[in-house]
Design a protein around this motif. Structure first.
Motif, PDB file in Angstrom:
ATOM      1  N   THR A   1       8.852 -26.079 -48.463  1.00 20.70           N
ATOM      2  CA  THR A   1       8.685 -24.659 -48.145  1.00 20.70           C
ATOM      3  C   THR A   1       7.855 -24.564 -46.871  1.00 20.70           C
ATOM      4  OG1 THR A   1       6.612 -24.302 -49.366  1.00 20.70           O
ATOM      5  CG2 THR A   1       8.671 -24.059 -50.608  1.00 20.70           C
ATOM      6  N   ILE A   2       8.069 -23.509 -46.127  1.00 19.38           N
ATOM      7  CA  ILE A   2       7.269 -23.287 -44.928  1.00 19.38           C
ATOM      8  C   ILE A   2       7.189 -21.788 -44.654  1.00 19.38           C
ATOM      9  CG2 ILE A   2       9.206 -23.553 -43.321  1.00 19.38           C
ATOM     10  CD1 ILE A   2       7.141 -25.010 -41.436  1.00 19.38           C
ATOM     11  N   ASP A   3       5.989 -21.351 -44.291  1.00 20.45           N
ATOM     12  CA  ASP A   3       5.798 -19.991 -43.796  1.00 20.45           C
ATOM     13  C   ASP A   3       4.776 -20.084 -42.663  1.00 20.45           C
ATOM     14  OD1 ASP A   3       3.189 -19.985 -44.983  1.00 20.45           O
ATOM     15  OD2 ASP A   3       3.912 -19.012 -46.788  1.00 20.45           O
ATOM     16  N   ASP A   4       4.165 -18.982 -42.292  1.00 20.07           N
ATOM     17  CA  ASP A   4       3.246 -19.037 -41.155  1.00 20.07           C
ATOM     18  C   ASP A   4       1.886 -19.645 -41.503  1.00 20.07           C
ATOM     19  OD1 ASP A   4       2.645 -16.845 -42.735  1.00 20.07           O
ATOM     20  OD2 ASP A   4       2.117 -15.548 -41.061  1.00 20.07           O
ATOM     21  N   LYS A   5       1.634 -19.907 -42.791  1.00 19.83           N
ATOM     22  CA  LYS A   5       0.336 -20.457 -43.190  1.00 19.83           C
ATOM     23  C   LYS A   5       0.399 -21.845 -43.811  1.00 19.83           C
ATOM     24  CE  LYS A   5      -2.133 -16.197 -43.798  1.00 19.83           C
ATOM     25  NZ  LYS A   5      -1.518 -14.950 -43.948  1.00 19.83           N
ATOM     26  N   ILE A   6       1.462 -22.123 -44.588  1.00 23.47           N
ATOM     27  CA  ILE A   6       1.507 -23.414 -45.284  1.00 23.47           C
ATOM     28  C   ILE A   6       2.892 -24.061 -45.230  1.00 23.47           C
ATOM     29  CG2 ILE A   6      -0.391 -22.866 -46.862  1.00 23.47           C
ATOM     30  CD1 ILE A   6       1.736 -22.508 -49.066  1.00 23.47           C
ATOM     31  N   PHE A   7       2.851 -25.375 -45.351  1.00 25.43           N
ATOM     32  CA  PHE A   7       4.028 -26.220 -45.498  1.00 25.43           C
ATOM     33  C   PHE A   7       3.802 -26.957 -46.802  1.00 25.43           C
ATOM     34  CE2 PHE A   7       5.770 -30.475 -45.360  1.00 25.43           C
ATOM     35  CZ  PHE A   7       6.943 -30.412 -44.632  1.00 25.43           C
ATOM     36  N   THR A   8       4.782 -26.960 -47.695  1.00 25.12           N
ATOM     37  CA  THR A   8       4.649 -27.761 -48.908  1.00 25.12           C
ATOM     38  C   THR A   8       5.798 -28.753 -48.989  1.00 25.12           C
ATOM     39  OG1 THR A   8       5.913 -26.371 -50.451  1.00 25.12           O
ATOM     40  CG2 THR A   8       3.573 -25.835 -50.162  1.00 25.12           C
ATOM     41  N   TYR A   9       5.444 -29.943 -49.449  1.00 25.97           N
ATOM     42  CA  TYR A   9       6.412 -30.999 -49.742  1.00 25.97           C
ATOM     43  C   TYR A   9       6.312 -31.205 -51.243  1.00 25.97           C
ATOM     44  CZ  TYR A   9       8.125 -35.760 -50.374  1.00 25.97           C
ATOM     45  OH  TYR A   9       8.785 -36.869 -50.821  1.00 25.97           O
ATOM     46  N   ASN A  10       7.445 -31.147 -51.924  1.00 29.19           N
ATOM     47  CA  ASN A  10       7.460 -31.164 -53.382  1.00 29.19           C
ATOM     48  C   ASN A  10       8.505 -32.140 -53.911  1.00 29.19           C
ATOM     49  OD1 ASN A  10       5.956 -28.339 -53.834  1.00 29.19           O
ATOM     50  ND2 ASN A  10       7.422 -28.137 -52.185  1.00 29.19           N
ATOM     51  N   LEU A  11       8.238 -32.669 -55.093  1.00 25.45           N
ATOM     52  CA  LEU A  11       9.183 -33.542 -55.793  1.00 25.45           C
ATOM     53  C   LEU A  11       9.097 -33.249 -57.274  1.00 25.45           C
ATOM     54  CD1 LEU A  11      10.952 -36.095 -56.385  1.00 25.45           C
ATOM     55  CD2 LEU A  11       8.828 -37.403 -56.326  1.00 25.45           C
ATOM     56  N   LYS A  12      10.259 -33.125 -57.902  1.00 22.05           N
ATOM     57  CA  LYS A  12      10.349 -33.023 -59.358  1.00 22.05           C
ATOM     58  C   LYS A  12      11.438 -33.974 -59.803  1.00 22.05           C
ATOM     59  CE  LYS A  12      10.065 -31.416 -63.596  1.00 22.05           C
ATOM     60  NZ  LYS A  12       9.312 -32.251 -64.490  1.00 22.05           N
ATOM     61  N   ARG A  13      11.107 -34.821 -60.772  1.00 16.43           N
ATOM     62  CA  ARG A  13      12.119 -35.686 -61.391  1.00 16.43           C
ATOM     63  C   ARG A  13      12.555 -34.964 -62.655  1.00 16.43           C
ATOM     64  NH1 ARG A  13      10.886 -41.825 -61.236  1.00 16.43           N
ATOM     65  NH2 ARG A  13      11.502 -41.396 -59.090  1.00 16.43           N
ATOM     66  N   ILE A  14      13.722 -34.343 -62.596  1.00 14.03           N
ATOM     67  CA  ILE A  14      14.234 -33.535 -63.701  1.00 14.03           C
ATOM     68  C   ILE A  14      14.337 -34.396 -64.961  1.00 14.03           C
ATOM     69  CG2 ILE A  14      16.139 -32.058 -64.493  1.00 14.03           C
ATOM     70  CD1 ILE A  14      14.653 -30.992 -61.978  1.00 14.03           C
TER      71      ILE A  14
END
Length: 189
Positions: free
Chosen positions: A149-162
């Motif tokens: 995800t990215i917006d003007d304040k944060i970037f997130t890197y995410n992982l979910k193993r379903i």
């Protein structure tokens, strides 16, 4: 065609300019990423709260190389400079791969795993389900889904193993740049 018709059609064209083609959400996402090229940012581990490999370490990302179809973002965990996120774009679809290197620059045994978005996603969110190459390389990762995800304040890197408890989330602060780090292991300019 008579002159009246031509004037009428010209007047219509001036009055109703053509509607520009809609920009794909993935292109907006891509352009937002590219706007950070050259910058480095610090962040923190959000999930899992207790992690032996990432917890309590300085986390830095550097938008080190950007082109029209590829963005390379080295991700540093303390003194470990082994990771680079590689995003590529083709026909408005984005792929995420992970480049892992040893300190001498050689490729890790587990390298270039990731996935390709199944659609154009959203302007601030892209999903990457594990691809066939990843499933063959890391059978347990067959149900991995990464998302950024990215917006003007944060970037997130995410992982979910379903189907498992495995979840991972890094949050990077985009509101202030930091000093650019050294090149990651194995980096070629």
């Amino acid at each position: 065609m008579n002159i009246r018709k031509i004037i009428f059609l010209l007047a219509l064209a001036i009055s109703f300019p053509s509607i520009s083609q809609e920009i794909a959400p993935s292109q907006t996402f891509w352009d937002t990423l590219k706007s950070h090229c050259g910058n480095a940012y610090e962040g923190s581990l959000a999930l899992p709260e207790e992690d032996k490999d990432f917890g309590g370490k300085k986390l830095v990302m550097h938008f080190r190389a950007c082109s029209d179809n590829e963005i390379r973002i080295p991700f540093y965990v303390g003194d470990d400079k082994s990771r680079t996120w590689i995003l590529t774009k083709m026909n408005d679809i984005i792929t995420l791969k992970h480049d892992h290197r040893h300190e001498d620059g050689t490729e890790d045994e587990i390298n270039f795993y990731g996935g390709t978005a199944s659609n154009v996603g959203k302007a601030d969110l892209q999903f990457f389900p594990a691809d066939t190459q990843t499933q063959k390389m890391i059978p347990a990762a067959a149900t991995n889904v990464w998302w950024i995800t990215i917006d003007d304040k944060i970037f997130t890197y995410n992982l979910k193993r379903i189907g498992t408890e495995r979840i991972f989330k890094v949050v990077m602060d985009l509101t202030k740049t930091i000093e650019k780090p050294e090149a990651p292991w194995g980096w070629k300019e």
